[in-house]
Structure formats: structure tokens, C-alpha cells
Design a protein around this motif. Structure first.
Motif, PDB file in Angstrom:
ATOM      1  N   SER A  20      44.246  47.167  26.987  1.00 56.17           N
ATOM      2  CA  SER A  20      44.668  45.943  27.676  1.00 56.17           C
ATOM      3  C   SER A  20      43.552  45.479  28.598  1.00 56.17           C
ATOM      4  O   SER A  20      42.946  46.282  29.323  1.00 56.17           O
ATOM      5  CB  SER A  20      45.935  46.212  28.484  1.00 56.17           C
ATOM      6  OG  SER A  20      46.238  45.091  29.298  1.00 56.17           O
ATOM      7  N   VAL A  21      43.260  44.198  28.537  1.00 58.97           N
ATOM      8  CA  VAL A  21      42.249  43.625  29.427  1.00 58.97           C
ATOM      9  C   VAL A  21      42.866  42.605  30.377  1.00 58.97           C
ATOM     10  O   VAL A  21      42.176  41.771  30.950  1.00 58.97           O
ATOM     11  CB  VAL A  21      41.097  42.980  28.616  1.00 58.97           C
ATOM     12  CG1 VAL A  21      40.293  44.052  27.906  1.00 58.97           C
ATOM     13  CG2 VAL A  21      41.618  41.967  27.618  1.00 58.97           C
ATOM     14  N   GLY A  22      44.207  42.677  30.544  1.00 58.76           N
ATOM     15  CA  GLY A  22      44.881  41.861  31.535  1.00 58.76           C
ATOM     16  C   GLY A  22      45.218  40.454  31.079  1.00 58.76           C
ATOM     17  O   GLY A  22      45.202  40.142  29.882  1.00 58.76           O
ATOM     18  N   LYS A  23      45.520  39.609  32.064  1.00 60.02           N
ATOM     19  CA  LYS A  23      45.902  38.215  31.815  1.00 60.02           C
ATOM     20  C   LYS A  23      44.962  37.279  32.559  1.00 60.02           C
ATOM     21  O   LYS A  23      44.211  37.715  33.429  1.00 60.02           O
ATOM     22  CB  LYS A  23      47.351  37.995  32.275  1.00 60.02           C
ATOM     23  CG  LYS A  23      48.359  38.811  31.487  1.00 60.02           C
ATOM     24  CD  LYS A  23      49.739  38.743  32.094  1.00 60.02           C
ATOM     25  CE  LYS A  23      49.864  39.748  33.241  1.00 60.02           C
ATOM     26  NZ  LYS A  23      51.267  39.924  33.674  1.00 60.02           N
TER      27      LYS A  23
ATOM     28  N   THR B  31      49.669  34.031  31.630  1.00 66.43           N
ATOM     29  CA  THR B  31      50.659  35.112  31.686  1.00 66.43           C
ATOM     30  C   THR B  31      50.643  36.012  30.451  1.00 66.43           C
ATOM     31  O   THR B  31      51.287  37.050  30.441  1.00 66.43           O
ATOM     32  CB  THR B  31      52.074  34.514  31.834  1.00 66.43           C
ATOM     33  OG1 THR B  31      52.351  33.679  30.700  1.00 66.43           O
ATOM     34  CG2 THR B  31      52.187  33.693  33.119  1.00 66.43           C
ATOM     35  N   THR B  32      49.934  35.599  29.397  1.00 63.24           N
ATOM     36  CA  THR B  32      49.904  36.379  28.159  1.00 63.24           C
ATOM     37  C   THR B  32      48.860  37.481  28.268  1.00 63.24           C
ATOM     38  O   THR B  32      47.688  37.207  28.555  1.00 63.24           O
ATOM     39  CB  THR B  32      49.583  35.475  26.961  1.00 63.24           C
ATOM     40  OG1 THR B  32      50.595  34.469  26.850  1.00 63.24           O
ATOM     41  CG2 THR B  32      49.530  36.293  25.673  1.00 63.24           C
ATOM     42  N   ASN B  33      49.308  38.719  28.060  1.00 62.39           N
ATOM     43  CA  ASN B  33      48.407  39.857  28.154  1.00 62.39           C
ATOM     44  C   ASN B  33      47.487  39.899  26.928  1.00 62.39           C
ATOM     45  O   ASN B  33      47.916  39.644  25.808  1.00 62.39           O
ATOM     46  CB  ASN B  33      49.210  41.152  28.244  1.00 62.39           C
ATOM     47  CG  ASN B  33      48.421  42.274  28.879  1.00 62.39           C
ATOM     48  OD1 ASN B  33      47.574  42.038  29.736  1.00 62.39           O
ATOM     49  ND2 ASN B  33      48.675  43.493  28.460  1.00 62.39           N
ATOM     50  N   SER B  34      46.231  40.238  27.130  1.00 57.23           N
ATOM     51  CA  SER B  34      45.257  40.295  26.044  1.00 57.23           C
ATOM     52  C   SER B  34      44.788  41.735  25.822  1.00 57.23           C
ATOM     53  O   SER B  34      44.799  42.558  26.743  1.00 57.23           O
ATOM     54  CB  SER B  34      44.035  39.422  26.366  1.00 57.23           C
ATOM     55  OG  SER B  34      44.418  38.060  26.465  1.00 57.23           O
TER      56      SER B  34
ATOM     57  N   TYR C 186      38.238  34.360  25.416  1.00 58.77           N
ATOM     58  CA  TYR C 186      38.838  33.858  26.658  1.00 58.77           C
ATOM     59  C   TYR C 186      40.307  34.249  26.715  1.00 58.77           C
ATOM     60  O   TYR C 186      40.968  34.434  25.689  1.00 58.77           O
ATOM     61  CB  TYR C 186      38.710  32.328  26.742  1.00 58.77           C
ATOM     62  CG  TYR C 186      37.276  31.846  26.776  1.00 58.77           C
ATOM     63  CD1 TYR C 186      36.601  31.701  27.984  1.00 58.77           C
ATOM     64  CD2 TYR C 186      36.597  31.542  25.595  1.00 58.77           C
ATOM     65  CE1 TYR C 186      35.284  31.257  28.025  1.00 58.77           C
ATOM     66  CE2 TYR C 186      35.278  31.109  25.625  1.00 58.77           C
ATOM     67  CZ  TYR C 186      34.624  30.963  26.843  1.00 58.77           C
ATOM     68  OH  TYR C 186      33.327  30.535  26.860  1.00 58.77           O
ATOM     69  N   TYR C 187      40.836  34.338  27.962  1.00 56.47           N
ATOM     70  CA  TYR C 187      42.256  34.625  28.150  1.00 56.47           C
ATOM     71  C   TYR C 187      43.088  33.411  27.747  1.00 56.47           C
ATOM     72  O   TYR C 187      42.595  32.277  27.708  1.00 56.47           O
ATOM     73  CB  TYR C 187      42.530  34.969  29.616  1.00 56.47           C
ATOM     74  CG  TYR C 187      41.970  36.300  30.043  1.00 56.47           C
ATOM     75  CD1 TYR C 187      42.650  37.473  29.746  1.00 56.47           C
ATOM     76  CD2 TYR C 187      40.760  36.378  30.728  1.00 56.47           C
ATOM     77  CE1 TYR C 187      42.139  38.702  30.138  1.00 56.47           C
ATOM     78  CE2 TYR C 187      40.233  37.600  31.115  1.00 56.47           C
ATOM     79  CZ  TYR C 187      40.934  38.760  30.817  1.00 56.47           C
ATOM     80  OH  TYR C 187      40.426  39.971  31.199  1.00 56.47           O
ATOM     81  N   HIS C 188      44.361  33.678  27.439  1.00 63.66           N
ATOM     82  CA  HIS C 188      45.282  32.607  27.098  1.00 63.66           C
ATOM     83  C   HIS C 188      45.406  31.657  28.283  1.00 63.66           C
ATOM     84  O   HIS C 188      45.443  32.075  29.450  1.00 63.66           O
ATOM     85  CB  HIS C 188      46.651  33.186  26.736  1.00 63.66           C
ATOM     86  CG  HIS C 188      47.529  32.218  26.003  1.00 63.66           C
ATOM     87  ND1 HIS C 188      48.185  31.192  26.626  1.00 63.66           N
ATOM     88  CD2 HIS C 188      47.847  32.131  24.687  1.00 63.66           C
ATOM     89  CE1 HIS C 188      48.891  30.510  25.737  1.00 63.66           C
ATOM     90  NE2 HIS C 188      48.690  31.057  24.546  1.00 63.66           N
TER      91      HIS C 188
END
Length: 237
Positions: free
Chosen positions: A63-66, A24-27, A18-20
């Protein structure tokens, strides 16, 4: 996941990621195949199987975004971290019959000398930790008759690329086992140089020796020189 070379497929993550929660944190996601054990501290993935049969691959981090703006589906591109060797063998007979005429000639084993295989891959940058150089048997070899046409011998083997390939080859002729030690694999007049990410075909040609019917056999005897008694000694304690 299981992969088919040359195709693209969806990967199911297990466990789910899961995203942060701050949005706002890029994964980022990277990939290593086959599955291995991740150390408690660090990013290296270690492999338990180190027999040259593992196609070790690494997909650089993408990068898979935020969480508030996830990226569209991104592709992990896996690249091979070893070189692949494929062996084949053939028999070159003497015209009219040679020393092996009428005898069964079969491949017993191919052993590679001073080779290394991946022990671990760092997920952060793809750095490979290699096993210590050692001998490694080509897997999947059954003691089958060597044909005059080149025939695949054993399964593909995946190792660290290098500037030479040296093998021991054992064959069975009739009821006798014959071993050819430290045979260099050549590319023309030079040693074969293997390359990471490339597959190399190695053809072994067994040349039947000419018959020795008209030759004189060497006979030998052995004599061991007896021990000569030397001076005696004494000691007082």
C-alpha cells in the motif's frame, strides 16, 4: 531500473503514476523483473526471452496510501521465482597416464533435460506460468580445456525448481566428440532437489579411463541377411 543484490535504491517510475483524484482511494504498487509485456485484459506480465538467463523476480503489492495522505516511501522486496544452477567441471586423471594421456580434453556443451522457465508472472499475486518442459543448453560455454581443478562452466541458468536434475554432457578428446547422455545429478545417494530462491553449485567430474594397452580389443563384423523372395499376388479391378 537496474538492481544490485543486497542494496536498496530508489526506483524511477516510467511512466509516472499518480494517486486517484478523489483523495480517498487507496493505491498499491507491485513489481516484476525483468520487464515484460502486459496483456490488454489481465495482470500477467509475459516475457519474450525464455532461455534460462533471466532472473525472474516478483515484489508483492504494498500500500502506498491515498492522495490526501500518501504513505512514506515504501520498499518493494523482490524475491526470486526460480532456482539458480551454477556448473563447474574438472578432470580426474589416471596416475601415471591413462587413455587420454597427451590429448586435449575440452568441454563442448552441457544440455539440461526436461526443464521449464518462466513464461509470465501475474502482478496480482506472483503466480508464475511456466514454459513447457524442454531441453535447454547451458549458455556461455566455450570449448576450453578441462582443468584438474574445478573451474566454472558457462553462465548461471535459472529454471523451475524440481526434484531432479538430468544433463547431457559433450566433451572433445583429441579430435573425437564424446557425449554422456541422461546423467543424473546427485546429492549423496539421492537426486539433487533444487529449491526456489536458492542457488545450487553442480560439479561435473570427468574421469579419465585407464589405458587399454594390455587389453584385447573387441572386433566385430556385420552380415545382412538377404531378402527371400516370397509368393506373388494378382488383383483384378
Amino acid at each position: 531500473a537496474s538492481f544490485v543484490v543486497g542494496t536498496t535504491q530508489e526506483i524511477s517510475l516510467n511512466q509516472e503514476l499518480y494517486y486517484h483524484t478523489d483523495g480517498t482511494t487507496n493505491s498499491f504498487v507491485a513489481g516484476i523483473s525483468p520487464a515484460g509485456q502486459v496483456a490488454n485484459a489481465g495482470t500477467a506480465v509475459a516475457f519474450s526471452q525464455k532461455d534460462g538467463t533471466q532472473d525472474v523476480m516478483y515484489a508483492s503489492a504494498i500500500s502506498v496510501g491515498k492522495g490526501d495522505s500518501p504513505a512514506v516511501s515504501r520498499n518493494l522486496t523482490f524475491e526470486h521465482k526460480t532456482t539458480q544452477l551454477n556448473f563447474e567441471i574438472k578432470l580426474e586423471k589416471v596416475s601415471g597416464g591413462g587413455e587420454w594421456n597427451g590429448k586435449r580434453v575440452a568441454l563442448k556443451s552441457i544440455t539440461m533435460k526436461e526443464v521449464a522457465v518462466p513464461a509470465a508472472v501475474d502482478a496480482a499475486d506472483g503466480t508464475v506460468t511456466w514454459s513447457s518442459a524442454a531441453t535447454l543448453a547451458v549458455p556461455g560455454i566455450a570449448e576450453t580445456v578441462i582443468a584438474e581443478a574445478a573451474t566454472a562452466a558457462g553462465s548461471p541458468i535459472m529454471i523451475k525448481a524440481g526434484d531432479k536434475v538430468v544433463v547431457d554432457v559433450a566433451i572433445v578428446v583429441g579430435s573425437d566428440t564424446k557425449v554422456f547422455y541422461n546423467v543424473p545429478v546427485m546429492n549423496g545417494s539421492d537426486n539433487l532437489t533444487t529449491v526456489t530462491g536458492k542457488s545450487h553449485k553442480i560439479t561435473l567430474t570427468m574421469k579419465e579411463p585407464a589405458t587399454a594397452d594390455d587389453a584385447v580389443k573387441i572386433t566385430t563384423t556385420a552380415t545382412v541377411t538377404p531378402w527371400v523372395v516370397g509368393d506373388s499376388g494378382t488383383a483384378e479391378l
